[in-house]
Motif scaffolding. Structure first.
Motif, PDB file in Angstrom:
ATOM      1  N   ILE A  55      45.440  25.313  60.512  1.00 51.96           N
ATOM      2  CA  ILE A  55      45.371  25.268  61.969  1.00 51.96           C
ATOM      3  C   ILE A  55      44.060  25.812  62.513  1.00 51.96           C
ATOM      4  O   ILE A  55      43.376  25.155  63.298  1.00 51.96           O
ATOM      5  N   SER A  56      43.671  27.006  62.122  1.00 48.68           N
ATOM      6  CA  SER A  56      42.555  27.660  62.810  1.00 48.68           C
ATOM      7  C   SER A  56      41.303  27.843  61.967  1.00 48.68           C
ATOM      8  O   SER A  56      40.281  28.270  62.495  1.00 48.68           O
ATOM      9  N   GLY A  57      41.312  27.547  60.701  1.00 48.79           N
ATOM     10  CA  GLY A  57      40.095  27.662  59.914  1.00 48.79           C
ATOM     11  C   GLY A  57      40.385  27.902  58.446  1.00 48.79           C
ATOM     12  O   GLY A  57      41.433  28.445  58.066  1.00 48.79           O
ATOM     13  N   MET A  58      39.413  27.524  57.611  1.00 46.51           N
ATOM     14  CA  MET A  58      39.550  27.691  56.166  1.00 46.51           C
ATOM     15  C   MET A  58      38.237  28.270  55.655  1.00 46.51           C
ATOM     16  O   MET A  58      37.190  27.635  55.760  1.00 46.51           O
ATOM     17  N   TRP A  59      38.298  29.500  55.112  1.00 45.33           N
ATOM     18  CA  TRP A  59      37.111  30.197  54.641  1.00 45.33           C
ATOM     19  C   TRP A  59      37.146  30.255  53.116  1.00 45.33           C
ATOM     20  O   TRP A  59      38.034  30.904  52.537  1.00 45.33           O
ATOM     21  N   LEU A  60      36.181  29.595  52.504  1.00 40.00           N
ATOM     22  CA  LEU A  60      36.038  29.608  51.048  1.00 40.00           C
ATOM     23  C   LEU A  60      34.653  30.133  50.702  1.00 40.00           C
ATOM     24  O   LEU A  60      34.003  29.647  49.768  1.00 40.00           O
ATOM     25  N   ASP A  61      34.165  31.085  51.461  1.00 44.57           N
ATOM     26  CA  ASP A  61      32.791  31.565  51.324  1.00 44.57           C
ATOM     27  C   ASP A  61      32.644  32.523  50.147  1.00 44.57           C
ATOM     28  O   ASP A  61      33.562  33.279  49.807  1.00 44.57           O
ATOM     29  N   SER A  62      31.467  32.453  49.541  1.00 44.58           N
ATOM     30  CA  SER A  62      31.090  33.351  48.437  1.00 44.58           C
ATOM     31  C   SER A  62      32.050  33.260  47.259  1.00 44.58           C
ATOM     32  O   SER A  62      32.198  34.216  46.497  1.00 44.58           O
ATOM     33  N   LEU A  63      32.706  32.128  47.095  1.00 48.56           N
ATOM     34  CA  LEU A  63      33.549  31.905  45.918  1.00 48.56           C
ATOM     35  C   LEU A  63      32.682  31.591  44.702  1.00 48.56           C
ATOM     36  O   LEU A  63      31.566  31.087  44.828  1.00 48.56           O
ATOM     37  N   ARG A  64      33.245  31.865  43.551  1.00 53.33           N
ATOM     38  CA  ARG A  64      32.651  31.395  42.306  1.00 53.33           C
ATOM     39  C   ARG A  64      33.704  30.551  41.609  1.00 53.33           C
ATOM     40  O   ARG A  64      34.674  31.088  41.058  1.00 53.33           O
ATOM     41  N   VAL A  65      33.516  29.245  41.685  1.00 56.27           N
ATOM     42  CA  VAL A  65      34.510  28.304  41.180  1.00 56.27           C
ATOM     43  C   VAL A  65      33.968  27.660  39.911  1.00 56.27           C
ATOM     44  O   VAL A  65      32.917  27.004  39.936  1.00 56.27           O
ATOM     45  N   THR A  66      34.684  27.841  38.827  1.00 56.64           N
ATOM     46  CA  THR A  66      34.331  27.194  37.566  1.00 56.64           C
ATOM     47  C   THR A  66      35.437  26.200  37.253  1.00 56.64           C
ATOM     48  O   THR A  66      36.458  26.539  36.651  1.00 56.64           O
ATOM     49  N   GLY A  67      35.227  24.974  37.708  1.00 56.74           N
ATOM     50  CA  GLY A  67      36.261  23.963  37.570  1.00 56.74           C
ATOM     51  C   GLY A  67      36.005  23.014  36.432  1.00 56.74           C
ATOM     52  O   GLY A  67      34.911  22.973  35.859  1.00 56.74           O
ATOM     53  N   ILE A  68      37.024  22.275  36.085  1.00 57.76           N
ATOM     54  CA  ILE A  68      36.914  21.255  35.050  1.00 57.76           C
ATOM     55  C   ILE A  68      37.678  20.021  35.517  1.00 57.76           C
ATOM     56  O   ILE A  68      38.552  20.103  36.383  1.00 57.76           O
ATOM     57  N   GLY A  69      37.309  18.883  34.968  1.00 57.96           N
ATOM     58  CA  GLY A  69      38.067  17.667  35.233  1.00 57.96           C
ATOM     59  C   GLY A  69      37.338  16.697  36.141  1.00 57.96           C
ATOM     60  O   GLY A  69      36.554  17.084  37.004  1.00 57.96           O
ATOM     61  N   GLY A  70      37.587  15.438  35.922  1.00 60.93           N
ATOM     62  CA  GLY A  70      36.925  14.387  36.689  1.00 60.93           C
ATOM     63  C   GLY A  70      37.390  14.268  38.116  1.00 60.93           C
ATOM     64  O   GLY A  70      36.790  13.520  38.901  1.00 60.93           O
ATOM     65  N   THR A  71      38.454  14.983  38.498  1.00 66.46           N
ATOM     66  CA  THR A  71      38.957  14.867  39.865  1.00 66.46           C
ATOM     67  C   THR A  71      38.296  15.847  40.822  1.00 66.46           C
ATOM     68  O   THR A  71      38.503  15.752  42.029  1.00 66.46           O
ATOM     69  N   GLY A  72      37.515  16.799  40.315  1.00 69.39           N
ATOM     70  CA  GLY A  72      36.790  17.698  41.188  1.00 69.39           C
ATOM     71  C   GLY A  72      37.194  19.151  41.022  1.00 69.39           C
ATOM     72  O   GLY A  72      38.362  19.463  40.769  1.00 69.39           O
ATOM     73  N   ALA A  73      36.212  20.066  41.178  1.00 63.62           N
ATOM     74  CA  ALA A  73      36.498  21.503  41.112  1.00 63.62           C
ATOM     75  C   ALA A  73      37.209  21.961  42.379  1.00 63.62           C
ATOM     76  O   ALA A  73      38.222  22.653  42.319  1.00 63.62           O
ATOM     77  N   ILE A  74      36.680  21.616  43.554  1.00 64.01           N
ATOM     78  CA  ILE A  74      37.375  21.839  44.819  1.00 64.01           C
ATOM     79  C   ILE A  74      37.720  20.478  45.401  1.00 64.01           C
ATOM     80  O   ILE A  74      36.841  19.638  45.610  1.00 64.01           O
ATOM     81  N   ARG A  75      38.998  20.257  45.659  1.00 59.83           N
ATOM     82  CA  ARG A  75      39.478  18.981  46.184  1.00 59.83           C
ATOM     83  C   ARG A  75      40.083  19.192  47.576  1.00 59.83           C
ATOM     84  O   ARG A  75      40.986  20.016  47.749  1.00 59.83           O
ATOM     85  N   LEU A  76      39.579  18.385  48.530  1.00 61.45           N
ATOM     86  CA  LEU A  76      40.123  18.406  49.888  1.00 61.45           C
ATOM     87  C   LEU A  76      40.268  16.986  50.443  1.00 61.45           C
ATOM     88  O   LEU A  76      40.020  16.756  51.641  1.00 61.45           O
ATOM     89  N   PRO A  77      40.640  16.004  49.654  1.00 58.39           N
ATOM     90  CA  PRO A  77      40.727  14.641  50.188  1.00 58.39           C
ATOM     91  C   PRO A  77      41.856  14.517  51.205  1.00 58.39           C
ATOM     92  O   PRO A  77      42.962  15.023  51.005  1.00 58.39           O
ATOM     93  N   GLY A  78      41.563  13.846  52.317  1.00 54.93           N
ATOM     94  CA  GLY A  78      42.573  13.620  53.335  1.00 54.93           C
ATOM     95  C   GLY A  78      43.054  14.870  54.033  1.00 54.93           C
ATOM     96  O   GLY A  78      44.079  14.845  54.704  1.00 54.93           O
ATOM     97  N   SER A  79      42.329  15.969  53.922  1.00 60.44           N
ATOM     98  CA  SER A  79      42.760  17.222  54.529  1.00 60.44           C
ATOM     99  C   SER A  79      42.305  17.303  55.988  1.00 60.44           C
ATOM    100  O   SER A  79      41.399  16.585  56.427  1.00 60.44           O
ATOM    101  N   HIS A  80      42.929  18.200  56.736  1.00 62.87           N
ATOM    102  CA  HIS A  80      42.601  18.394  58.149  1.00 62.87           C
ATOM    103  C   HIS A  80      42.514  19.887  58.414  1.00 62.87           C
ATOM    104  O   HIS A  80      43.504  20.598  58.336  1.00 62.87           O
ATOM    105  N   ILE A  81      41.297  20.341  58.761  1.00 66.95           N
ATOM    106  CA  ILE A  81      41.049  21.740  59.058  1.00 66.95           C
ATOM    107  C   ILE A  81      40.853  21.850  60.565  1.00 66.95           C
ATOM    108  O   ILE A  81      39.923  21.283  61.132  1.00 66.95           O
ATOM    109  N   GLY A  82      41.754  22.597  61.234  1.00 67.66           N
ATOM    110  CA  GLY A  82      41.706  22.672  62.685  1.00 67.66           C
ATOM    111  C   GLY A  82      40.485  23.402  63.212  1.00 67.66           C
ATOM    112  O   GLY A  82      39.975  23.079  64.282  1.00 67.66           O
TER     113      GLY A  82
END
Length: 558
Positions: free
Chosen positions: A164-191
């Motif tokens: 609804i009011s915001g999504m904060w992913l600041d200063s993260l350290r993401v070590t992802g794997i896979g062909g679908t993406g480390a951070i996935r937000l397809p079709g998402s809605h951030i107010g």
């Protein structure tokens, strides 16, 4: 859409009904959140876990171990751990009603997968300075707000999430794997806003950020982020994303050696796109930064950036529209332009169909038209008329008609140099070249008029010359009444000049040939006649070009 966001509603008992709540999603619809208190729960809570529940109910300060992320990474003390399952139970309401300030965890190890799939919560979640030992999933979840900051995590998969009011992913350290993406937000809605500032995302087997169809009502911040992915479609994928605010990628470092660093075809940004001071390395033929068909409501700024592509384009803005100014210094593409008229042309762009607002030089330094012209001429894959026409239209709209003419002349020269077959056969190409020299392709009619006057002077000079060349007792040009006399009688200088003009302009006869003309019985008369005929042909051609140029009949615009 509602069925995707929440679990199927159950009929509540009167006791259960007291724990239900209602939240409003970014789409504006109200969702009733079911009471899940009857579902199985963890029953062996540790001290830190009990403290977290009490703090979330009371709205107290964040709960944690007090250790830093670096210390937690090497720590195995169970007293510093919180099970991820407990956070899901709390958001589902299984641990009682929570304060609107939400759940706040700081400085703890979150063990297990943080599974928020399909959770519709009344309270937000803040996880800061933590180590999440496994992945985070929040597919089709609905939350008032979400913060995951200064943490180390695995994959973050939040397909279709509603915040609804915001999504904060600041200063993260993401070590992802896979062909679908480390951070996935397809079709998402951030107010509100989506903040990924200073975040480091590495995925050696797929994209770093996969967010096609993402909608953000505020700004997207990727400032000073570091992203590395391996995907032919892009390390950052924002296809058809919609941002009601601005997209700020300032100072980011993005790398993808097998495809674009950033792909954002059909992106919609209402308040501008900032790519200042970015360091981008891409691969493949589709561009290091790819913005095909994007619509940018504010400015597009690419200042002090370094764009590199080991194989193809560095920037692809084909059919992109920028409603305001474009700040794209030529030094982003060509480091030699300011000191050299030529360059190695090693970096290429695609700006076919690229539309933008007026070009103006400001303290912020918009790219002047001369640099745009150099970019079009020297740093595009092939000749295209559209970029020249757009640049000329922008200059004409600013009242700079002279600049517009120079741009359109450069277009015709580029056509001759890089697409000669489009002009036709060899003879047509020669005429095109001559047309450019004599008339500036119809845009320099004064040059044509000057050439016409010079040719007329040549015609008059030929007549004057003919009156001073003798053959026996006669001049090549002399009084007509003495052609048959043993000795001819010379004409005056004015009559000789008039003879040349009369022969060069037969439609504007002066009548001088009744008194003074070329003597056909002399040996050189034929040569002078041919010379005057050739001059006459040139005069006719130049007169036609001048007339057509002044009336705009021969100006090529495509």
């Amino acid at each position: 859409m509602k069925a995707l966001l929440v679990q199927p509603r159950r009929r509540l008992t009167s006791a259960q009904r007291d724990g239900a709540c209602s939240i409003r999603t970014p789409l504006g619809d109200s969702l009733d959140v079911t009471d899940y208190s009857l579902l199985p729960m963890l029953d062996d809570l540790a001290r830190l876990e009990r403290e977290l529940i009490d703090a979330a109910r009371a709205g107290d300060t964040p709960v944690g171990s007090g250790l830093t992320v670096e210390e937690l990474a090497d720590d195995n003390d169970p007293a510093h751990e919180i099970r991820a399952r407990l956070l899901r139970e709390m958001l589902l309401g299984q641990r009682g009603t929570l304060d609107p300030k939400g759940i706040k965890v700081q400085g703890a190890r979150i063990t297990g997968t943080l599974d928020l799939d399909n959770v519709a919560a009344c309270s937000g979640l803040s996880v800061t300075s933590c180590v999440v030992t496994s992945a985070i999933t929040a597919r089709y979840a609905s939350l008032p707000w979400l913060r995951l900051a200064h943490c180390r995590v695995g994959n973050v998969h939040a397909d279709g999430i509603r915040v609804i009011s915001g999504m904060w992913l600041d200063s993260l350290r993401v070590t992802g794997i896979g062909g679908t993406g480390a951070i996935r937000l397809p079709g998402s809605h951030i107010g509100g806003m989506l903040d990924l500032s200073r975040t480091e995302i590495i995925n050696e087997t797929g994209p770093a950020l996969f967010a096609p169809g993402l909608r953000v009502d505020g700004n997207i911040w990727l400032r000073d982020a570091q992203l590395g992915g391996v995907s032919e479609r892009g390390a950052i994928q924002l296809f058809r994303a919609q941002v009601d605010g601005a997209l700020i990628v300032r100072g980011a470092e993005i790398m993808n050696l097998v495809g674009p660093a950033m792909s954002a075809d059909q992106l919609r940004v209402e308040a501008g796109l900032n790519l200042d001071k970015v360091h981008v390395i891409g691969g493949g033929m589709h561009g290091a930064i790819r913005l095909i068909g994007a619509q940018i409501g504010g400015m597009l700024s690419v200042l002090e950036s370094e764009l590199t592509n080991v194989e193809g384009l560095v920037l692809d803005v084909e059919n992109t529209r920028v409603d305001s100014k474009v700040f794209l210094p030529i030094t982003v593409i060509c480091s030699e332009f300011l000191t050299n008229n030529s360059c190695d042309r090693s970096k290429r762009v695609d700006i076919n169909g690229f539309r933008f607002g007026a070009l103006e030089v400001m303290p912020y330094r918009a790219m002047p038209w001369q640099e745009w012209l150099h970019l079009i001429r020297c740093h595009t894959e092939a000749y295209r008329p559209g970029p020249y026409q757009q640049l000329a239209a922008a200059e004409r709209a600013a009242g700079h008609d002279g600049n517009a003419r120079r741009i359109l002349i450069a277009q015709q020269r580029d056509l001759y140099d890089r697409a000669p077959k489009a002009l036709g056969n060899w003879l047509t190409r020669r005429f095109h070249w001559l047309w450019g020299v004599l008339a500036g392709y119809g845009y320099l009619t004064r040059r044509t008029a000057a050439a016409l006057l010079i040719t007329l002077a040549v015609a008059g000079g030929l007549g004057l010359w003919a009156g001073h060349v003798t053959d026996g007792g006669h001049h090549i040009a002399e009084r007509t009444g003495t052609f048959t006399d043993p000795t001819g009688r010379p004409c005056t200088s004015v009559e000789l000049i008039g003879l040349g003009l009369d022969r060069g302009l037969p439609l504007a006869a002066t009548g001088v040939r009744n008194r003074c003309d070329l003597n056909p019985d002399t040996n050189l008369a034929a040569k002078f006649t041919v010379a005057i005929w050739l001059t006459q042909a040139v005069i006719w051609g130049l007169a036609t070009l001048a007339l057509a140029g002044y009336t705009g009949l021969v100006r090529r615009t495509t």
